[in-house]
Design an enzyme around this catalytic site. Sequence first.
Site, PDB file in Angstrom:
ATOM      1  CE  LYS A 146      -3.949   1.926   2.606  1.00 23.50           C
ATOM      2  NZ  LYS A 146      -4.824   1.696   3.780  1.00 23.50           N
TER       3      LYS A 146
ATOM      4  CB  SER B 120      -8.273   3.285   2.855  1.00 26.09           C
ATOM      5  OG  SER B 120      -7.378   2.738   3.806  1.00 26.09           O
TER       6      SER B 120
ATOM      7  CB  SER C  30      -8.428   0.338   5.674  1.00 22.45           C
ATOM      8  OG  SER C  30      -9.224   1.483   5.809  1.00 22.45           O
TER       9      SER C  30
END
Lengths: 75, 470
Positions: free
Chosen positions: B79, B154, B178
């Site tokens: 990420k 997310s 997330s």
Amino acid sequence: MPKDKPTLELLRTVGDTFGAHPFSDEDLSELVEPKLGMITSFKDLMDELDQLRTIDLGALPPALEIKTKDSTSDE
Amino acid sequence: MSDVTEVCWLTVRQLSRALVNGEISIHDLVNVFLARAAEFNPASKAFIDVYADSARAHASTLAEQPGSGMLYGIPYGLKDLIDIKDHRTSAGSAVFIDNIASEDAHVVSQLTAAGAVCLGKLNLHEFAYGATGENALYGTAVNAYDSSRLAGGSSSGSAAAVAWGLSPFALGTDTGGSVRSPAALSGLVGLKPTYGRISMRGVTPYSWSLDHLGILSRDVRDCAVILQTLAEPDLADPGSTNRPTDHYLSEVDSLEDLTGRSIGVPRQFFYEHVDPEILSATERVISFLEKKGATVREVETPDLNFSRTVSLTIQMPEALSFHMPWLEQRAGDYGEDFRTGLALGQQILAEHYVRAKRLMTHYRTQIDDVLETVDILITPSTPIVAPKIGAVEVETEGLTEPVGNAMMRFTNFFNTTGHPAISIPSGMHSLGLPMGVQLVGKAFGEASLLAFAHLINSQWQFKLPLPKIN
């Protein structure tokens, strides 16, 4: 107890008065009259925070490091 | 290997065996995933940056110095909140578009030491603010099972990369769900370990009190392999525990007969306003555990109707505190929604922030007490399947709420308590979309949590078909 709806002028005053970042009227307006959908209602949030004040937390401290009953190495 | 197109769907352990047996070289393995990313990233929007050259160079170095361990030569994605030296960490934002990391994040150092090969940086909701993963700068990562739907967020790119077969595993962050929510919506396993179990050093913070590093993988055993590598204490991270790690991998297979074990079912809140098919799938998992000998017990949790408010009251002032320097200089580069969130952070009184942090202690203590009576808790991971891209609100069994709130409704509470939680697939919805269940364990009880999760995850009735991508 529901409080008064926050106004743009009130929110603007916070930034101007308390040594905080001066957010634009556009940003602050989103808190007063939400259009984006992310902050669905600042007023509702404030009302919920007001209700949370009624919970008796005694002397409970803010969240600190996680301990477990068998934990000795974190000391 | 007989069919390289199958390689992209193999688990970390299967790939490791193929490397050890000489069925494929590290170089070829990395090239399989780079080729896959080149072909499908335009559709999936999983990657922000692909490190083709450095990944191939790393693969060559590893091939010259044969090592050992199950992550040796295994590609992965990060990420784009997680630093890798000399590469950009944009955090999905124009604000950090020129932000080049000077050091590896601690988790990257651990993966590099284990021989894992970073394929690149993965898409996300700007600064991890928001559950939908929608990103105006890089586009929105889409669901592998239906490209008109969200991958979840997310950690949207992390879920999309694994679900589209572009990476065997990925790292994400989880502040309100997330990792677990996109894992559930994308048919993957997503683990949020206990708060402090995995170092956050070198990870762009969103909310220090709630941020957890997490793992997205194809199955629970892979998750155990990766956690074993990442869970080492980091003395340089003030938030990292120095509690020793357990033997996650050796314990993951330890459960078969659940006689004497107990499962807690918190029916209030977690089983309300849920898609009926998701509810049925969760009940099937509970029935399976009961048939294995577990005692199923209904348990009470604290009043959770304000748990999102508690989370938000902590998140936004903390996010504002971190972002203040950039806000002063580059306010116009922030997305409108995030900047509004930061403005909200300014308007929350210190009294409210501290009360919310004290409520975290209250919640944590109450869940600790519940977990004294049962081994794990089980809930649906999400009340809904992957929403359509662009959806603003969703109606579920009489409750209409913003899409982002629904996606995190059952996950964010366990960021406030800090307990380890994992989402695993529970079946396929009639819409052809994955569903997931969430298991929650005792603080630092990842070994036991993974064992329960693996017992479910290894059963054929809970396996999902691969997405039809081609």
